[in-house]
Scaffold this motif. Structure first.
Motif, PDB file in Angstrom:
ATOM      1  N   ARG A   1     -24.135  -4.583   2.066  1.00  0.00           N
ATOM      2  CA  ARG A   1     -23.121  -5.321   2.810  1.00  0.00           C
ATOM      3  C   ARG A   1     -22.285  -4.377   3.685  1.00  0.00           C
ATOM      4  N   SER A   2     -21.984  -3.200   3.163  1.00  0.00           N
ATOM      5  CA  SER A   2     -21.173  -2.246   3.939  1.00  0.00           C
ATOM      6  C   SER A   2     -21.922  -1.760   5.176  1.00  0.00           C
TER       7      SER A   2
ATOM      8  N   LYS B   1     -22.000  -4.536   7.945  1.00  0.00           N
ATOM      9  CA  LYS B   1     -20.734  -4.700   8.658  1.00  0.00           C
ATOM     10  C   LYS B   1     -20.611  -3.757   9.853  1.00  0.00           C
TER      11      LYS B   1
ATOM     12  N   THR C   1     -24.546  -5.206  14.537  1.00  0.00           N
ATOM     13  CA  THR C   1     -24.836  -6.600  14.904  1.00  0.00           C
ATOM     14  C   THR C   1     -26.325  -6.878  14.745  1.00  0.00           C
TER      15      THR C   1
ATOM     16  N   SER D   1     -24.728 -15.362  -0.823  1.00  0.00           N
ATOM     17  CA  SER D   1     -23.690 -15.513   0.194  1.00  0.00           C
ATOM     18  C   SER D   1     -23.126 -16.926   0.258  1.00  0.00           C
TER      19      SER D   1
ATOM     20  N   THR E   1     -18.927 -15.177   1.648  1.00  0.00           N
ATOM     21  CA  THR E   1     -18.772 -13.787   2.080  1.00  0.00           C
ATOM     22  C   THR E   1     -18.204 -13.771   3.496  1.00  0.00           C
ATOM     23  N   ASP E   2     -17.719 -12.605   3.914  1.00  0.00           N
ATOM     24  CA  ASP E   2     -17.173 -12.486   5.265  1.00  0.00           C
ATOM     25  C   ASP E   2     -18.215 -12.007   6.262  1.00  0.00           C
ATOM     26  N   THR E   3     -19.453 -11.862   5.803  1.00  0.00           N
ATOM     27  CA  THR E   3     -20.540 -11.412   6.686  1.00  0.00           C
ATOM     28  C   THR E   3     -21.785 -12.256   6.423  1.00  0.00           C
TER      29      THR E   3
ATOM     30  N   VAL F   1     -26.713  -9.816  12.399  1.00  0.00           N
ATOM     31  CA  VAL F   1     -25.484  -9.958  11.601  1.00  0.00           C
ATOM     32  C   VAL F   1     -24.467 -10.806  12.359  1.00  0.00           C
TER      33      VAL F   1
ATOM     34  N   ASP G   1     -20.435 -12.058  12.041  1.00  0.00           N
ATOM     35  CA  ASP G   1     -19.170 -11.790  11.345  1.00  0.00           C
ATOM     36  C   ASP G   1     -18.451 -13.105  11.082  1.00  0.00           C
TER      37      ASP G   1
ATOM     38  N   LYS H   1     -15.698 -13.220   9.056  1.00  0.00           N
ATOM     39  CA  LYS H   1     -14.470 -12.807   8.390  1.00  0.00           C
ATOM     40  C   LYS H   1     -13.338 -13.790   8.680  1.00  0.00           C
TER      41      LYS H   1
END
Length: 521
Positions: free
Chosen positions: A413-414, A417, A420, A449, A469-471, A482, A484, A486
């Protein structure tokens, strides 16, 4: 089983009279009188304060007088003697170690007491706190008996033989049947439905109706929370949530008026949601009750059950740290005060859990989980083993099996983030894994997710699948795209809390200045 029970009853009522202190005689006489006269507030004061003070003075390390010793004081009133024995055995469990015979006698007393309430014409008014404690203690003694029965290696052949003859004592079906019978007989589910429709007043009157007894109605209400707890103890989390679903946990109700019931209901609801992988709902649930405990700490500290509440509070912080390690985006549902306390207690451990430290998941789950039970009797023929930890080990292994595939998810996940779009080959290089493992990990992350989440005004079991999740991302061939998602964090609670703190500080300073001015004059 009938002969054994009859022998016990004969011994209990033929015991020689115990020397009863005069203060205890007065307490029993007044207690009996207030119950007959339906003086709820007097009963509550004697139940919460006088009984505790007399215990500390006369019976700190010994049982209260037997029912045969106090029966003449209360005109041998059958119902009062059953209520007295309920307190007698509860004190025995709290301060001493009950024998097998005493455990069986307590079960018989609950059977007799609930039988009178279910099939008799009870016209008492009892405090809600006592009625909740009655259900809570009933389940605690069932749980204690299951743990006791599973410890075979320390028992003599005579004890094992007695255990075999007590198959119906604290039987799980008997416990469940009594709780369900109290719910059905009280018609409490229909009452709550009428209250939601504005046709009846229940919670606003705290369950009291002076034209009729509150005992059956409130026991039925608290039995729904009791069923939640029992189902959770045996690992049936969906069944527990279903049993308590008639209670609107997101609104103030009878369960919020009794602190022990409030903490118990939200602890077991939150734990069940966590095990069912509904981490967002679990965090919301724990946040609600932790915020309540934080706001009400001064009031709760006066309760004789405060130490148990503190322990449950600490356990819920441990559980919420597990939930956030598995679903970091749920942190946005925490109040500022709860979030700050959580960081102080578990920040270092949460960082390690996020990096995949299974030993910490094991440690915190072991500390914070309920004391699971094996409801069926053990194999008495193999008395060399203990079975009391079997249910716990099973639940722990199932939980770790669920966590283990997620140890890579925070790292993946990191990385997502930061991009893209990124190829699976490049992501595999960063993670030092083969492409097939990375693809499987991405699918696991995608599956995690989305979670079932409670919608406002709905039952806890009537949930919608929403992003957790935020992603978000999708895979197109060998490329990961990806998105976002968030959510902007709300800072209203943070500023409101600090504004109130500033107001309190300003008020304190003004009072200090007034005192100084008076002293100077």
């Amino acid at each position: 089983m009938g002969d054994w029970s009859a022998e016990r009853d004969l011994r209990v009522y033929n015991e020689p009279d115990t020397v009863v202190p005069d203060l205890v005689k007065q307490f029993v006489a007044y207690f009996y009188r207030h119950i007959r006269e339906k003086n709820v507030y007097e009963i509550l004061g004697m139940y919460e304060t006088s009984f505790f003070k007399l215990t500390e003075r006369f019976f700190k390390a010994s049982p209260w007088p037997t029912v045969s010793a106090i029966a003449p004081i209360v005109d041998n009133d059958h119902v009062f003697c059953l209520l007295y024995k309920e307190l007698y055995y509860r004190h025995l469990y709290a301060r001493l170690t009950p024998t097998l015979e005493q455990r069986c006698e307590s079960w018989d007393n609950y059977c007799a007491l609930f039988g009178v309430i279910l099939h008799g014409n009870v016209n008492m008014q009892l405090p809600n706190q006592w009625l909740w404690d009655m259900v809570d203690e009933f389940i605690y003694q069932f749980q204690s008996f299951c743990q006791y029965r599973g410890k075979l290696s320390s028992k003599s052949p005579e004890e094992l033989q007695l255990l075999k003859s007590c198959e119906q004592v604290w039987n799980v079906l008997g416990v469940l049947n009594y709780l369900q019978a109290l719910i059905d007989k009280s018609d409490i589910i229909s009452t709550l439905e009428k209250e939601r429709n504005g046709e009846e007043v229940f919670s606003a009157n705290e369950g009291y109706d002076y034209s009729s007894s509150n005992v059956l109605r409130l026991l039925g209400y608290f039995s729904m929370v009791g069923l939640l707890r029992v189902h959770c103890l045996i690992g049936d989390y969906h069944g527990g949530l279903k049993a308590s679903s008639p209670i609107d946990l997101d609104k103030s109700g009878m369960f919020t008026k009794v602190p022990g019931c409030y903490i118990t209901s939200l602890y077991y609801t939150g734990f069940s949601l966590m095990v069912m992988k509904r981490y967002v709902d679990a965090v919301r649930t724990f946040n609600t009750i932790l915020g309540y405990v934080m706001r009400s700490s001064v009031f709760l500290s006066t309760s004789v059950q405060y130490s148990q509440m503190v322990k449950k509070n600490e356990q819920m912080y441990a559980l919420i740290s597990i939930c956030l390690s598995l679903c970091p985006a749920a942190v946005r549902f925490l109040d500022e005060g709860v979030s700050q306390t959580l960081r102080e207690k578990y920040n270092d451990k949460m960082v390690k859990m996020a990096s995949g430290d299974l030993l910490l998941f094991d440690e915190l789950y072991t500390y914070a989980c309920p004391k699971f039970i094996t409801p069926c009797p053990p194999n008495f023929e193999d008395a060399s083993c203990n079975y009391n930890q079997d249910a716990f080990r099973l639940q722990l292994n199932l939980f770790l099996d669920e966590v283990r595939p997620q140890t890579l998810l925070p790292t993946v996940r990191s990385f997502l983030k930061l991009y893209t779009t990124i190829s699976i080959r490049k992501l595999a290089t960063f993670l030092d894994l083969d492409q097939q493992t990375v693809r499987s990990t991405l699918l696991t992350l995608k599956q995690r997710s989305r979670q079932p989440t409670i919608m406002p005004g709905r039952s806890v079991l009537d949930a919608d699948w929403v992003p957790a999740t935020d992603t978000d991302f999708y895979i197109d061939g060998d490329m990961v795209h990806v998105v976002d998602n968030k959510v902007q964090r709300q800072f209203a609670d943070y500023f409101s809390t600090h504004i109130l703190k500033l107001d309190r500080i300003a008020l304190d300073m003004a009072q200090i200045q007034e005192v100084v001015a008076v002293d100077a004059a």
